[in-house]
Design an enzyme around this catalytic site. Structure first.
Site, PDB file in Angstrom:
ATOM      1  N   ASP A   1       0.629  -1.346  -0.327  1.00 21.33           N
ATOM      2  CA  ASP A   1      -0.451   0.126  -0.006  1.00 21.33           C
ATOM      3  C   ASP A   1       0.493   0.865  -0.060  1.00 21.33           C
ATOM      4  O   ASP A   1       0.660   1.920  -1.313  1.00 21.33           O
ATOM      5  CB  ASP A   1      -0.667   0.417   1.785  1.00 21.33           C
TER       6      ASP A   1
ATOM      7  N   GLU B   1      -4.852   7.033  -0.258  1.00 24.63           N
ATOM      8  CA  GLU B   1      -5.642   6.602   1.087  1.00 24.63           C
ATOM      9  C   GLU B   1      -4.639   6.759   2.821  1.00 24.63           C
ATOM     10  O   GLU B   1      -4.979   6.945   3.850  1.00 24.63           O
ATOM     11  CB  GLU B   1      -6.303   5.379   0.914  1.00 24.63           C
TER      12      GLU B   1
ATOM     13  N   ASP C   1      -6.127   5.865  -5.169  1.00 24.89           N
ATOM     14  CA  ASP C   1      -6.423   4.293  -4.387  1.00 24.89           C
ATOM     15  C   ASP C   1      -5.145   3.478  -4.686  1.00 24.89           C
ATOM     16  O   ASP C   1      -4.788   2.338  -5.700  1.00 24.89           O
ATOM     17  CB  ASP C   1      -7.551   3.910  -4.486  1.00 24.89           C
TER      18      ASP C   1
ATOM     19  N   ILE D   1      -3.986   0.462  -3.716  1.00 20.84           N
ATOM     20  CA  ILE D   1      -4.139  -0.466  -3.538  1.00 20.84           C
ATOM     21  C   ILE D   1      -5.395  -0.526  -3.522  1.00 20.84           C
ATOM     22  O   ILE D   1      -6.258  -0.454  -2.060  1.00 20.84           O
ATOM     23  CB  ILE D   1      -3.817  -1.736  -2.384  1.00 20.84           C
ATOM     24  N   ASP D   2      -6.404  -0.869  -4.082  1.00 18.82           N
ATOM     25  CA  ASP D   2      -7.944  -1.045  -3.766  1.00 18.82           C
ATOM     26  C   ASP D   2      -8.520  -1.917  -4.067  1.00 18.82           C
ATOM     27  O   ASP D   2      -8.002  -2.828  -5.220  1.00 18.82           O
ATOM     28  CB  ASP D   2      -8.813  -0.279  -5.347  1.00 18.82           C
TER      29      ASP D   2
ATOM     30  N   THR E   1      -7.679  -4.178  -0.752  1.00 18.24           N
ATOM     31  CA  THR E   1      -6.937  -4.996  -0.493  1.00 18.24           C
ATOM     32  C   THR E   1      -6.931  -6.884   0.371  1.00 18.24           C
ATOM     33  O   THR E   1      -6.385  -7.264  -0.102  1.00 18.24           O
ATOM     34  CB  THR E   1      -6.498  -4.101   1.167  1.00 18.24           C
TER      35      THR E   1
ATOM     36  N   ASP F   1     -11.721   5.807  -3.834  1.00 21.54           N
ATOM     37  CA  ASP F   1     -12.824   4.418  -4.428  1.00 21.54           C
ATOM     38  C   ASP F   1     -13.544   4.453  -5.619  1.00 21.54           C
ATOM     39  O   ASP F   1     -13.666   3.494  -6.153  1.00 21.54           O
ATOM     40  CB  ASP F   1     -13.483   3.635  -3.373  1.00 21.54           C
TER      41      ASP F   1
END
Ligand code: AMP
Ligand code: MG
Length: 413
Positions: free
Chosen positions: A110, A135, A198, A200-201, A203, A350
């Protein structure tokens, strides 16, 4: 008699002006009297020129801006971040059961993804003032307990940059990495340009070894003007409801869109881009739909009730992340549904990239009341009940089915 004729001329003129929808009303000027044809023509032409100017200004604000170098930088940033994430996910999936329950690989990927995207954007677009809404922040990494994680992140970021070979930069220090992560502290808003990320959208999908995405978009004056979705595990071939488990599919897709220029997909390995379009079906019975894998993120019961009302025959395609928007943009299915529990506030990162990827492919993205999503209000989307996406022909039917399902079971969220 002359008075009557003049009134008639006025009336015709009003009609002409009202019919010309692109001509804006001149609100600040008192309504002029029309005394002869010349002055009428002159007024219409003044309003028309004003309209042309207003329209031209509106268009030039977004689509005449080419955003070419921003898009190239965004593609490069998301692709590199995808490489970093792939490496971590591979190691995670090969590790033993005990290591899999350890959350730190996700944390490392991330932060690493965010640092890398921030680094690439700043490097590739050096003259722009840089604002990133993202994020993560570096708070935990700055503590003594975060030092080991920070070292791992820094190594991962440096390895990815060196392997890529296109940046001639000295090795990044841990301070450089912290600074890059903290470039993402912006709150966004309706003025100026803001990158939205994001890192890592999805996770949960990342940890399971399933779908996830690196989602990057650019807001200009509150509007999404470009978006990139890197989906390392998404098959290049369709994942429509009957294709999800094909084991032969090559994976790794990069979707990208620019306002007014359509949506394209290429492989993350760098094949030539192809233009993609949403499904054109107007038959809701053959319209399969996407929803979250995680029932905690979106009510599966509600979407099932909506699908029943629409007569959808295929089972839902449940995958994590904005990879759903990517799959929708190339017509793998025709509908996207998302109904989080009441009180959940959706974040702009997101949906920003996914939204432009779908709309530029000819789709429509709206909340449950049919309103377009507003990305200009800061970090959160302020919306009614849920998010839907489909093509223009199906949207009215879908909105009706959603409204009826929500009325049938008001406590479903
Ligand atoms: P998806 O994979 O489509 O379900 O969406 C993943 C995103 O859902 C994550 O990036 C989170 O930001 C977001 N998320 C986390 N918790 C929730 C929740 N309770 N309801 C809805 N979305 C959530
Ligand atoms: Mg997310």
């Amino acid at each position: 008699m002359e008075v009557i004729r003049e009134r008639e001329r006025e009336r015709q003129m009003e009609t002409l002006i009202n019919c010309s929808r692109v001509v804006p009303k001149i609100t600040s000027v008192s309504r002029p009297k029309f005394t002869n044809t010349q002055s009428l023509v002159s007024l219409v032409s003044r309003r028309a020129s004003r309209a042309v100017i207003v329209a031209a200004v509106a268009v030039s604000a977004f689509s005449s801006m080419s955003y070419d170098k921003e898009l190239a930088a965004a593609k490069k940033a998301a692709s590199l971040a995808a490489r970093l994430c792939q490496k971590v996910q591979k190691a995670l999936l090969q590790s033993d059961v005990q290591a899999k329950s350890d959350k730190s690989p996700v944390t490392v990927a991330d932060y690493g993804s965010q640092a890398l995207v921030s680094f690439v954007l700043e490097r590739e677009l050096p003259s722009d003032s840089f604002s990133l809404v993202a994020e993560e922040d570096s708070g935990d990494l700055c503590k003594a307990s975060g030092q080991e994680t920070l070292q791992r992140i820094t190594k991962l970021v440096n390895d990815t940059i060196v392997n890529d070979g296109s940046f001639s930069v000295p090795t990044l220090t841990m301070e450089d990495v912290l600074r890059a992560i903290d470039s993402g502290k912006s709150d966004g808003g309706s003025h100026g340009r803001h990158w939205v990320l994001d890192p890592i959208d999805g996770t949960k999908g990342f940890v399971r070894g399933d779908q996830y995405a690196i989602a990057l978009a650019l807001l200009d004056e509150g509007k999404v003007v470009l978006g990139v979705l890197a989906c390392p595990n998404l098959p290049l071939a369709s994942i429509g409801s009957n294709r999800l488990h094909s084991s032969h599919d090559e994976v790794g897709c990069l979707f990208f869109s620019k306002v007014g220029a359509g949506t394209y997909m290429q492989s993350l390995d760098g094949s030539s881009p192809i233009k993609v379009n949403v499904s054109t079906t107007d038959n809701s019975e053959e319209a399969s739909f996407f929803e979250s894998f995680e029932a905690a993120h979106s009510s599966h019961d509600l979407s099932s009730s909506i699908a029943k009302k629409l007569g959808v025959k295929a089972p839902p395609v449940r995958i994590d992340s904005q990879a759903k928007y990517g799959a929708l943009s190339r017509g793998d299915g025709a509908i996207y549904l998302r109904f989080p529990r009441k009180g959940y506030r959706e974040k702009i990162w997101d949906h920003a990239a996914g939204c432009i990827v779908v709309t530029e492919a000819g789709g429509v993205v709206a909340d449950a009341a049919g309103n377009p999503l507003d990305f200009s209000k800061g970090k959160y989307l302020d919306l009614d009940t849920g998010i839907l996406a489909t093509n223009q022909k199906l949207m009215p039917l879908l909105l009706k089915a959603v409204r009826e399902s929500l009325e049938d079971t008001p406590s479903s969220l």
